[in-house]
Design a protein around this motif. Structure first.
Motif, PDB file in Angstrom:
ATOM      1  N   LEU A  26       5.976   0.579   6.176  1.00 21.90           N
ATOM      2  CA  LEU A  26       5.958   1.894   5.633  1.00 21.90           C
ATOM      3  C   LEU A  26       6.893   2.072   4.163  1.00 21.90           C
ATOM      4  CD1 LEU A  26       5.940   4.110   8.768  1.00 21.90           C
ATOM      5  CD2 LEU A  26       3.755   3.250   7.549  1.00 21.90           C
ATOM      6  N   TYR A  27       7.553   1.168   3.806  1.00 23.95           N
ATOM      7  CA  TYR A  27       8.514   1.192   2.668  1.00 23.95           C
ATOM      8  C   TYR A  27       7.899   1.906   1.600  1.00 23.95           C
ATOM      9  CZ  TYR A  27       6.796  -3.187   0.770  1.00 23.95           C
ATOM     10  OH  TYR A  27       6.089  -3.957   0.117  1.00 23.95           O
ATOM     11  N   THR A  28       8.817   2.508   0.701  1.00 24.78           N
ATOM     12  CA  THR A  28       8.433   3.397  -0.610  1.00 24.78           C
ATOM     13  C   THR A  28       7.369   4.617  -0.267  1.00 24.78           C
ATOM     14  OG1 THR A  28       9.035   1.228  -1.562  1.00 24.78           O
ATOM     15  CG2 THR A  28       8.222   3.040  -2.973  1.00 24.78           C
ATOM     16  N   PHE A  83       2.802   0.842   2.901  1.00 16.29           N
ATOM     17  CA  PHE A  83       3.816   0.974   2.093  1.00 16.29           C
ATOM     18  C   PHE A  83       3.363   1.227   0.651  1.00 16.29           C
ATOM     19  CE2 PHE A  83       2.747  -3.704   2.297  1.00 16.29           C
ATOM     20  CZ  PHE A  83       2.410  -4.063   1.206  1.00 16.29           C
ATOM     21  N   LEU A  84       4.169   1.560  -0.432  1.00 15.26           N
ATOM     22  CA  LEU A  84       3.848   2.023  -1.652  1.00 15.26           C
ATOM     23  C   LEU A  84       2.803   3.116  -1.790  1.00 15.26           C
ATOM     24  CD1 LEU A  84       4.394  -1.482  -3.426  1.00 15.26           C
ATOM     25  CD2 LEU A  84       5.811   0.624  -3.815  1.00 15.26           C
ATOM     26  N   ASN A  85       3.063   4.265  -1.163  1.00 13.53           N
ATOM     27  CA  ASN A  85       2.094   5.443  -1.296  1.00 13.53           C
ATOM     28  C   ASN A  85       2.989   6.493  -1.450  1.00 13.53           C
ATOM     29  OD1 ASN A  85      -1.050   4.872  -1.023  1.00 13.53           O
ATOM     30  ND2 ASN A  85      -0.119   3.659   0.732  1.00 13.53           N
ATOM     31  N   ASN A  86       2.558   7.794  -1.290  1.00 19.03           N
ATOM     32  CA  ASN A  86       3.134   9.213  -1.267  1.00 19.03           C
ATOM     33  C   ASN A  86       3.159   9.700  -0.028  1.00 19.03           C
ATOM     34  OD1 ASN A  86       3.887   8.722  -4.302  1.00 19.03           O
ATOM     35  ND2 ASN A  86       1.634   8.806  -4.663  1.00 19.03           N
ATOM     36  N   PHE A  87       3.029   9.141   1.193  1.00 16.56           N
ATOM     37  CA  PHE A  87       3.066   9.744   2.533  1.00 16.56           C
ATOM     38  C   PHE A  87       4.369  10.533   2.801  1.00 16.56           C
ATOM     39  CE2 PHE A  87       0.204   6.228   3.230  1.00 16.56           C
ATOM     40  CZ  PHE A  87      -1.148   7.028   3.471  1.00 16.56           C
ATOM     41  N   SER A  88       3.978  11.770   3.359  1.00 21.10           N
ATOM     42  CA  SER A  88       5.213  12.512   3.560  1.00 21.10           C
ATOM     43  C   SER A  88       5.317  13.001   4.959  1.00 21.10           C
ATOM     44  CB  SER A  88       5.119  13.666   2.563  1.00 21.10           C
ATOM     45  OG  SER A  88       4.290  14.419   2.802  1.00 21.10           O
ATOM     46  N   GLY A  89       6.154  13.770   5.433  1.00 18.00           N
ATOM     47  CA  GLY A  89       6.257  14.142   6.892  1.00 18.00           C
ATOM     48  C   GLY A  89       6.958  13.250   7.749  1.00 18.00           C
TER      49      GLY A  89
END
Length: 968
Positions: free
Chosen positions: A314-316, A291-297
């Protein structure tokens, strides 16, 4: 010889015996309890007696020759200091375990004399100072120093002499910052490396890939930057990898897929990006937290086939696509939080298939479809939050009555149907949030059986029928929002029994009948909105006793007089749209006729009598004044009844005060009393709060029938609280109380006069001025110091309980004073942090714990002060229409913490560009003060320190001054 000298002599003697004969182990061990005590039951030292063999002592093991090889007193509630010289005089000692105690003092270099140690555990204690250089511990395999209280520079170089280390655990200590210790990379037998929270900075070196035997690698809560090195993929034996709360960037390296034995992986609170495809091979994962990262896809569909996964957080992030359909189907799944992403598709139906799930959090996505019926039987659920999605259909009936659920949050979807009677089984339910949907039908009477409910929000739906008349049975209810529905009938009379309620909104329904007088007795009601209904009758006088920050009775069918105490500027617009109302003071309403049923002749006669009475009073007043001047008249009985209690040296008499309590000197009016400005003969100005308590004794006798009794009792209580609190306070940032003047009829409090009014006035009202940043900053620091004094300057902390900008007054130099202590409470210290059980405060400033617990302490003041800091930085009120429905300034600030540009946009436009970074520093303090959990908020002493560190740059001031004078 002193007792200390004798003890020292005995210890030295024993050491000499042990060293010379080799048979002194018994004496050495018997000396240890002289500096170490245990509060464990049973006490381990009770078996340490001179007549026994040391090998029979609790915590002692020996070899076949009877020599002590192991001293293990871990988890024995030990306190005191360890004499390492004594301990290391045990010649065969190989294992020393003292972890999980409260041992203190320094770890001396004499520890190095334990040259045969292969196991050393000093962790989870309260040692002080740095860890010594111990190059002689060449046999050491296990070193546990985590959370031991150590500080300073850690001797990483000593690790070169410990090539056989298998476990190295030195985290959770306040070491001096250092790069990742390269000495660790030569410990090729390491399988356990715990370096979390020990001030490591910089990058993870590629050489980490050499430690191929590692089973556990923990580097969390440091200041590690850069990318995760590719070589991490060499650690194929890893069972746990903890990297959370660092500043890591980049994507997961290609080698991550090799960590197939990994069960626990946490890389949350970083700046990582890219997709999660590398993790799709980690089939043994049990817990995954990113959580609190910039993961995408998308979330890899393979996650749905992981047979051990029980915890997914996996939030935010910026994830898209669906959740795997089979997620959580294979094991006793416990927890999922994928909130604040852009996920689509349906909620996986089988996450509670094994009946162990506790929390389902998927709010703020684009999930669609219906709520799966399987969750209606998930009795272990404690939190069910699916708000801000695109869900449709009816809520599965059993979901309303889950026995352990404490929050049901369905807000902002397209859900239909109604709340069923099953809700009576939800005995643990504290918060019910279902606003902004398409719910309809009645709100069932059985909702009153959900006895733990503290917050209900069913606003913006299509509910009809009557509000549950038994709602007063909800004794913990603090917030009730039913606005924008089609409820009809009467406002429940029983609502007046909800003594914990602070916020009521019933606006825009079809409610009729009168306003229950019992609402005026609610002790902590702070916000009352009954607008846009069909409510009739008069406004109960009992509402005058409330301390309301918001009152809205507009657009109803109310008639009669607006109570005089409610006819104040703060409630402008509160009564609009009620043509049947009249007022003596509000010009926008028709003037009240004293006796509308009387004949014209009788009214004329009454007017004449009134004029005569006024003239008589003027004459008597003039005579009284003349008599006083000439000192020819005795004091009246009423004057003789005044009792003066002074708290400072007075330069005035009560006569000067009493003569100034008149309408032309009125400067403020509130629920707790009127405030007058008094100018003494010597020119000094004072402020006097006048609190009437006429007929209080009679009202107490008529408790059951007198609706205004609450006002009387409340004012008496507030007066006592304010006098008790302020009379002993001496601080430059707390308003001065000079004296109290009391009689049977009323009470007066005499304060210093602050000519610049309140901070609220200067920021938000027609009296506002452009406060420069330095003035705002010094107001913040001064007010913080005032609160710090209240919290920390007494043996027992003083809790203000109504910190807000209107209670921060400003003197002629714009220096702040904390004021209005009518709700203050001195906390009782009884072995721990006590707290107050009375909810109080002002809407927009109230800490969130008021919504779920009675127990609040000084951290609630810290929250309110954080709101004031946000006002100073942004120039916004705590509640603004632009924040959105049911949102306040704290929500608004939180929503803007995305980019530097959005953060800077919050700063008041009147603050110059050169000071905006300084303003952001103060805003950072405000955010810490308004943390949701009280234990995450700093104490006021820390707040003062943080604000002092945020002082505006003097160089900037010089530049501005030069620029203004044309010399820059």
């Amino acid at each position: 010889m002193s007792e200390t000298s004798i003890s020292l002599f005995l210890v030295l003697s024993l050491l000499n015996v042990a060293a010379s004969t080799g048979n002194g182990e018994l004496e050495i061990l018997l000396s240890l309890p002289q500096t170490i005590q245990s509060s464990a039951t049973p006490n381990p030292f009770s078996s340490w007696i001179p007549t026994a063999s040391p090998c029979d002592f609790v915590g002692i093991k020996c070899d076949k020759n009877g020599s002590v090889t192991e001293l293990d007193l871990s988890r024995q509630w030990l306190a005191g200091m360890v004499n390492f010289s004594l301990v290391c005089a045990l010649p065969s000692l190989e294992r020393l375990a003292l972890g999980f105690n409260s041992l203190g003092g320094a770890v001396s270099a004499n520890l190095g004399r334990c040259s045969k140690l292969w196991y050393l555990d000093l962790g989870n204690n309260r040692f002080s100072g740095s860890f010594p250089e111990v190059p002689s511990l060449v046999a050491l395999q296990y070193l546990y120093l985590n959370k031991s209280g150590l500080s300073g520079a850690f001797p990483w170089g000593s690790l070169r002499s410990m090539p056989n280390l298998v476990a190295l655990s030195v985290g959770d200590n306040r070491f001096e910052p250092s790069p990742f210790p390269l000495e660790v990379l030569d410990l090729l037998d390491l399988n356990w490396l715990y370096l979390s929270n020990c001030s490591i900075q910089g990058r993870i070196p590629p050489g980490i890939g050499r430690l191929t035997k590692l089973v556990n690698l923990e580097l969390s809560a440091n200041n590690i930057t850069g990318e995760i090195p590719n070589e991490i993929g060499n650690l194929t034996s890893l069972w746990q990898l903890e990297l959370y709360r660092n500043s890591l960037t980049g994507k997961f390296p290609p080698g991550m897929r090799n960590l197939t034995k990994l069960e626990n992986f946490d890389a949350s609170r970083n700046n990582l990006q890219g997709d999660l495809s590398e993790l799709s091979y980690l089939t043994n994962l049990v817990t995954l937290q990113l959580f609190l990262n910039n993961f995408s896809g998308g979330i890899p569909p393979e996650f749905g086939n992981f047979r051990k996964l029980v915890n997914l957080s996996l939030y935010t992030n910026q994830l898209t696509g669906p959740l795997p359909e089979m997620l959580g189907s294979w094991t006793e799944f416990i927890y999922i939080d994928v909130s604040e992403n852009s996920l689509t598709g349906r909620i996986p139906p089988n996450m509670c298939k094994k009946g162990k799930m506790k929390e389902l959090l998927v709010l703020q996505n684009n999930l669609s479809g219906e709520i799966p019926a399987t969750y209606a039987n998930c009795s272990t659920l404690t939190r069910f939050r699916v708000s801000k999605n695109l869900l449709i259909g009816a809520v599965p009936r059993g979901l309303w009555g889950l026995p352990n659920v404490n929050i049901i949050d369905l807000e902002k979807n397209q859900l239909e149907g109604g709340v069923t009677s099953d809700i009576q089984n939800a005995k643990s339910l504290g918060q019910l949030f279902i606003a902004n949907n398409k719910f309809s039908g009645d709100l069932p009477e059985e909702i009153s059986k959900a006895e733990s409910l503290a917050a209900i929000d069913v606003s913006n739906n299509g509910f009809t029928g009557r509000l549950p008349q038994s709602i007063g049975e909800l004794k913990k209810l603090s917030s009730l929002h039913v606005e924008n529905n089609m409820f009809l009938g009467l406002i429940p009379e029983s609502l007046g029994s909800c003594n914990s309620i602070s916020d009521v909104n019933m606006a825009n329904n079809s409610l009729s009948g009168g306003i229950p007088a019992s609402l005026g007795s609610l002790p902590v009601l702070n916000s009352l909105n009954l607008s846009d209904n069909m409510i009739s009758g008069s406004i109960p006088v009992s509402l005058s006793s409330l301390r309301l920050s918001l009152l809205d009775l507009s657009n109803n069918r109310l008639t009669g007089q607006i109570p005089q105490s409610l006819s104040i500027q703060a409630y402008n617009g509160s009564f609009a749209g009620n043509p049947g109302l009249c007022s003596y003071t509000i010009s926008s309403f028709r003037q009240c006729s004293s006796h509308p049923g009387m004949s014209k002749g009788i009214r004329t006669l009454l007017v004449c009598f009134s004029l005569l009475a006024v003239l008589l009073c003027i004459c008597l007043g003039f005579c009284s004044y003349q008599n006083k001047r000439e000192k020819k008249c005795e004091r009246s009985l009423k004057e003789d009844s005044w009792d003066v209690k002074s708290f400072r040296v007075l330069s005035f008499t009560e006569d000067e005060i009493l003569e100034s309590i008149k309408p032309e000197n009125l400067i403020g009016r509130g629920a707790s009393g009127n405030v007058y400005r008094v100018v003494l003969v010597n020119g000094k100005e004072l402020a006097v709060k006048h609190i009437w308590n006429t007929n209080c004794n009679n009202q107490k006798k008529a408790r059951a029938t007198t609706p205004i009794l609450g006002a009387c009792e409340k004012r008496s209580w507030e007066f006592d609280a304010e006098v008790e609190t302020l009379s002993s306070i001496r601080h430059v940032n707390v308003v001065k109380l000079y004296c109290s003047i009391t009689s049977d009829d009323s009470s007066l409090l005499v304060y210093e006069y602050l000519p610049n009014g309140s901070l609220w006035d200067r920021l938000h009202t027609s009296r506002k001025i452009d406060l420069d940043w330095e003035t705002r900053y010094h107001i913040a620091v001064g007010a913080a110091k005032g609160l710090e004094y209240l919290h920390h300057g007494y043996e027992k902390p003083v809790l203000h309980r109504d910190v807000k900008s209107s209670n921060i007054l400003l003197d002629e130099f714009m220096k702040p004073r904390i004021a209005d202590f009518g709700l203050a409470k001195i906390l009782i210290v009884n072995g721990g942090k006590d707290s107050t059980h009375v909810i109080a405060g002002t809407h927009g400033y109230i800490a969130p714990e008021y919504g779920y617990t009675y127990k609040v302490n000084e951290k609630s003041d810290v929250y309110s002060f954080g709101v004031v800091l946000m006002e100073l930085v942004t120039g916004k009120r705590p509640i603004e229409a632009e924040f959105g429905d049911n949102k306040d300034i704290v929500n608004w600030v939180s929503s803007k913490l995305k980019t530097r540009e959005s953060v800077l946009s919050m700063v008041d436009s009147r603050i110059p560009e050169v000071f905006k970074d300084d303003a952001i520093k103060v805003l950072t303090v405000a955010i810490r003060c308004t943390a949701t959990l009280p234990n995450l908020r700093p104490a006021m002493r820390s707040v003062v320190h943080m604000l002092e560190e945020a002082e505006p740059c003097k160089l900037v001031r010089i530049i501005i001054e030069k620029d203004e004078n044309g010399r820059g």
